[in-house]
Motif scaffolding. Structure first.
Motif: not given
Length: 121
Positions: A33-43, A88-94
């Motif tokens: 299973t492959m996934g995409w995560f994201r993390q924004a500053p402070g979240k 609000e989509d701004t983030a690092v995507y993993y």
């Protein structure tokens, strides 16, 4: 050694599109299973989308109708097409890989280094 390498991030204006790619090596890609995560500053890190070996797909409510996840088992690559982007989509995507088939799980075995997506208003 498992490697997940993301690409395709960048700066885009609101309403624009980006396509992220994640190239995998060192694992039996078609079984994961492959996934995409994201993390924004402070979240907290958020699961955005996932696709399993059978083609079952999960999307977070915040991206439904705008993002599309897909995979190419021959190329060992998973994609995230992102349309109608919002600030609000701004983030690092993993990119991440897990051995189980559940698409809503947040427990993953392998992670990429991340790629920055910035959406300007």
């Amino acid at each position: 050694q498992v490697q997940l390498v993301e690409s395709g991030g960048g700066l885009v204006q609101a309403g624009g599109s980006l396509r992220l790619s994640c190239a995998a090596s060192g694992l039996t890609f078609r079984s994961y299973t492959m996934g995409w995560f994201r993390q924004a500053p402070g979240k907290e890190r958020e699961l955005v989308a996932a696709v399993n070996w059978a083609g079952n797909i999960y999307y977070a409510d915040s991206v439904k109708g705008r993002f599309t996840i897909s995979r190419d088992n021959a190329k060992k690559t998973v994609y995230l097409q992102m349309n109608s982007l919002k600030p609000e989509d701004t983030a690092v995507y993993y990119c991440a890989a897990r051995a189980g088939s559940g698409t809503a799980s947040r427990s993953y075995d392998y992670w990429g280094q991340g790629t920055q997506v910035t959406v300007s208003s």
